[in-house]
Motif scaffolding. Structure first.
Motif, PDB file in Angstrom:
ATOM      1  N   LYS A  85      37.517  24.414  32.037  1.00  0.00           N
ATOM      2  CA  LYS A  85      38.559  23.394  31.968  1.00  0.00           C
ATOM      3  C   LYS A  85      39.889  24.044  31.597  1.00  0.00           C
ATOM      4  N   CYS A  86      40.626  24.477  32.597  1.00  0.00           N
ATOM      5  CA  CYS A  86      41.941  25.082  32.398  1.00  0.00           C
ATOM      6  C   CYS A  86      42.678  25.046  33.737  1.00  0.00           C
ATOM      7  N   PRO A  87      43.985  25.335  33.742  1.00  0.00           N
ATOM      8  CA  PRO A  87      44.737  25.286  35.001  1.00  0.00           C
ATOM      9  C   PRO A  87      44.219  26.295  36.014  1.00  0.00           C
ATOM     10  N   PRO A  88      44.299  25.981  37.303  1.00  0.00           N
ATOM     11  CA  PRO A  88      43.826  26.894  38.351  1.00  0.00           C
ATOM     12  C   PRO A  88      44.494  28.265  38.299  1.00  0.00           C
ATOM     13  N   LYS A  89      45.769  28.340  37.906  1.00  0.00           N
ATOM     14  CA  LYS A  89      46.459  29.634  37.878  1.00  0.00           C
ATOM     15  C   LYS A  89      45.803  30.585  36.878  1.00  0.00           C
ATOM     16  N   GLN A  90      45.236  30.042  35.799  1.00  0.00           N
ATOM     17  CA  GLN A  90      44.556  30.894  34.829  1.00  0.00           C
ATOM     18  C   GLN A  90      43.211  31.382  35.378  1.00  0.00           C
ATOM     19  N   LYS A  91      42.513  30.527  36.088  1.00  0.00           N
ATOM     20  CA  LYS A  91      41.256  30.952  36.715  1.00  0.00           C
ATOM     21  C   LYS A  91      41.515  32.063  37.726  1.00  0.00           C
ATOM     22  N   LEU A  92      42.601  31.921  38.496  1.00  0.00           N
ATOM     23  CA  LEU A  92      42.935  32.934  39.489  1.00  0.00           C
ATOM     24  C   LEU A  92      43.280  34.259  38.820  1.00  0.00           C
ATOM     25  N   LEU A  93      43.989  34.197  37.693  1.00  0.00           N
ATOM     26  CA  LEU A  93      44.318  35.432  36.970  1.00  0.00           C
ATOM     27  C   LEU A  93      43.054  36.129  36.490  1.00  0.00           C
ATOM     28  N   ILE A  94      42.124  35.379  35.913  1.00  0.00           N
ATOM     29  CA  ILE A  94      40.872  35.979  35.442  1.00  0.00           C
ATOM     30  C   ILE A  94      40.098  36.571  36.613  1.00  0.00           C
ATOM     31  N   TRP A  95      40.078  35.871  37.742  1.00  0.00           N
ATOM     32  CA  TRP A  95      39.400  36.380  38.935  1.00  0.00           C
ATOM     33  C   TRP A  95      40.016  37.700  39.386  1.00  0.00           C
ATOM     34  N   LYS A  96      41.351  37.780  39.376  1.00  0.00           N
ATOM     35  CA  LYS A  96      42.031  39.015  39.770  1.00  0.00           C
ATOM     36  C   LYS A  96      41.740  40.142  38.788  1.00  0.00           C
ATOM     37  N   ILE A  97      41.705  39.810  37.506  1.00  0.00           N
ATOM     38  CA  ILE A  97      41.407  40.827  36.501  1.00  0.00           C
ATOM     39  C   ILE A  97      40.019  41.409  36.732  1.00  0.00           C
ATOM     40  N   LEU A  98      39.050  40.542  36.980  1.00  0.00           N
ATOM     41  CA  LEU A  98      37.680  41.008  37.190  1.00  0.00           C
ATOM     42  C   LEU A  98      37.535  41.819  38.473  1.00  0.00           C
ATOM     43  N   HIS A  99      38.433  41.608  39.427  1.00  0.00           N
ATOM     44  CA  HIS A  99      38.419  42.384  40.665  1.00  0.00           C
ATOM     45  C   HIS A  99      39.388  43.570  40.601  1.00  0.00           C
ATOM     46  N   ASP A 100      39.934  43.834  39.415  1.00  0.00           N
ATOM     47  CA  ASP A 100      40.856  44.959  39.223  1.00  0.00           C
ATOM     48  C   ASP A 100      42.037  44.854  40.193  1.00  0.00           C
ATOM     49  N   ALA A 101      42.574  43.646  40.323  1.00  0.00           N
ATOM     50  CA  ALA A 101      43.576  43.375  41.353  1.00  0.00           C
ATOM     51  C   ALA A 101      44.912  42.932  40.800  1.00  0.00           C
ATOM     52  N   ILE A 102      45.199  43.210  39.531  1.00  0.00           N
ATOM     53  CA  ILE A 102      46.521  42.891  39.004  1.00  0.00           C
ATOM     54  C   ILE A 102      47.314  44.194  38.868  1.00  0.00           C
ATOM     55  N   PRO A 103      48.647  44.135  38.966  1.00  0.00           N
ATOM     56  CA  PRO A 103      49.452  45.364  39.010  1.00  0.00           C
ATOM     57  C   PRO A 103      49.688  46.006  37.641  1.00  0.00           C
ATOM     58  N   THR A 104      48.624  46.421  36.985  1.00  0.00           N
ATOM     59  CA  THR A 104      48.781  47.205  35.763  1.00  0.00           C
ATOM     60  C   THR A 104      49.193  48.624  36.146  1.00  0.00           C
ATOM     61  N   GLY A 105      49.605  49.397  35.162  1.00  0.00           N
ATOM     62  CA  GLY A 105      50.115  50.741  35.437  1.00  0.00           C
ATOM     63  C   GLY A 105      49.128  51.622  36.174  1.00  0.00           C
ATOM     64  N   ASP A 106      47.866  51.615  35.748  1.00  0.00           N
ATOM     65  CA  ASP A 106      46.881  52.477  36.411  1.00  0.00           C
ATOM     66  C   ASP A 106      46.605  52.033  37.838  1.00  0.00           C
ATOM     67  N   ASN A 107      46.587  50.710  38.089  1.00  0.00           N
ATOM     68  CA  ASN A 107      46.357  50.222  39.449  1.00  0.00           C
ATOM     69  C   ASN A 107      47.501  50.613  40.378  1.00  0.00           C
ATOM     70  N   LEU A 108      48.734  50.503  39.897  1.00  0.00           N
ATOM     71  CA  LEU A 108      49.887  50.859  40.721  1.00  0.00           C
ATOM     72  C   LEU A 108      49.880  52.351  41.051  1.00  0.00           C
TER      73      LEU A 108
END
Length: 357
Positions: A85-108
């Protein structure tokens, strides 16, 4: 001509596939009225390109496609993310984190993007686990989280483990937030990180916690207001009344398809004022599916109606999917030729109504 071993293997493979290729070719039903060629996006069943089908095709064709870690691959996604029970944008962020798909320094850096790979808070090498769990800024935020059992993020092995543990957390009163505080704090840490990088704005520890809690409280209250709104459902007990020309000819169609032999029998009957006028039937081979047979009988029935001089037809098929495909602007790729003919033949009638009985 001398054949290499790889050539022989390829030829053998092609010969082995020939029966299936022949079946696919024979199952193609081209247009009989000269419908123009059209672009078709083959990976999608509808033949229409979408971002989702494009992503799936690119991922499938990538020989180096990422493999999820075992812990993530075995995760109950519905329970841990999509049903939270939370906004969809937060679920999408968690999904991206688990797929290593957010632009952190090491990913870039791994993707060849010139970027400073250090954490904007402490200067250490920025990874997902560091940013959200092990950075001193993050550990102090989790220390301030109003949960019953203290959470030591610095000693947590990884983000997946933290996500699973967070489902057992209990928020302390009087925050007004009963659960899922992990999603809110994670989102706010990510926002604070981006503000520091792109806007040169620093957030204090209390800023992050306060914003996370206030946003969670506001969203929770809004959901309560929505659920308290009473909506009276409308029950439709009868089909809508359709105006049919009094002199229209009713055409009922039906098919029988054998999935083993790929043979189909199609039939149609014309009636007027409950009296039979004409009927017809045909047998066809190399039919891919019952859906294709349903489309084929409509084409044949309309051609027969034109030959008989009928100009007002009420055509009824027991395939709702076919009726939707006929009136749709896009045609399924395996029915393009047939439905193009149906569209062309329709122009020969004064009135033509498609309906599921």
């Amino acid at each position: 001509m001398l054949l290499r071993g790889s050539d022989v293997w390829n030829i053998t493979k092609i010969i082995a596939l020939l029966p299936d290729l022949v079946k696919e070719i024979m199952a193609i039903k081209p247009s009989e009225t000269g419908a123009p060629d059209s672009y078709v996006w083959y990976p999608a069943a509808s033949g229409t390109y979408s971002a989702r089908s494009g992503y799936a095709a690119a991922l499938e064709s990538n020989p180096n496609k990422p493999v999820l870690p075992i812990a993530t691959a075995s995760l109950n996604w519905n329970k841990m993310i999509w049903n939270v029970k939370c906004p969809p944008k937060q679920k999408l962020l968690i999904w991206k984190i688990l797929h290593d798909a957010i632009p952190t320094g090491d990913n870039l850096q791994r993707r060849g993007v010139p970027h400073i790979a250090n954490c904007p808070h402490c200067g250490e090498y920025e990874s997902i686990d560091h940013l959200f769990l092990h950075c001193p800024f993050a550990t102090r935020i989790w220390d301030l989280a109003p949960i019953k059992t203290r959470f030591d993020s610095a000693s947590c092995t990884g983000f997946v483990t933290t996500l699973e543990v967070s489902s057992l957390w209990t928020c302390l009163p009087p925050t007004g937030v009963t659960r899922d505080i992990f999603f809110w704090i994670t989102w706010t840490i990510w926002m604070a990180r981006n503000q520091r990088i792109f806007e040169s704005r620093s957030s204090t520890l209390m800023d992050v916690i306060s914003i996370a809690l206030s946003n969670a409280q506001e969203w929770t209250r809004a959901q309560g207001d929505l659920s308290s709104t009473q909506v009276t459902p409308t029950l439709i007990t009868q089909s809508p009344v359709i105006s049919i020309p009094p002199d229209a000819i009713v055409c009922n169609t039906d098919v029988a398809w054998n999935p083993i032999t790929k043979a189909a029998g199609i039939g149609w009957i014309f009636t007027a004022q409950d009296s039979q006028l004409q009927q017809g039937s045909e047998s066809h081979t190399w039919i891919q599916s019952a859906f294709q047979a349903e489309a084929l009988v409509v084409r044949v029935a309309l051609s027969h109606a034109i030959q008989l001089g009928y100009n007002k037809i009420w055509l009824r098929s027991d395939s709702l999917g076919l009726i939707k495909a006929i009136v749709s602007t896009s045609k399924p790729k395996n029915l393009y030729g047939i439905l193009s003919d149906v569209e062309t033949l329709s122009a020969s009638f004064i009135s033509l109504l498609f309906q599921e009985p």
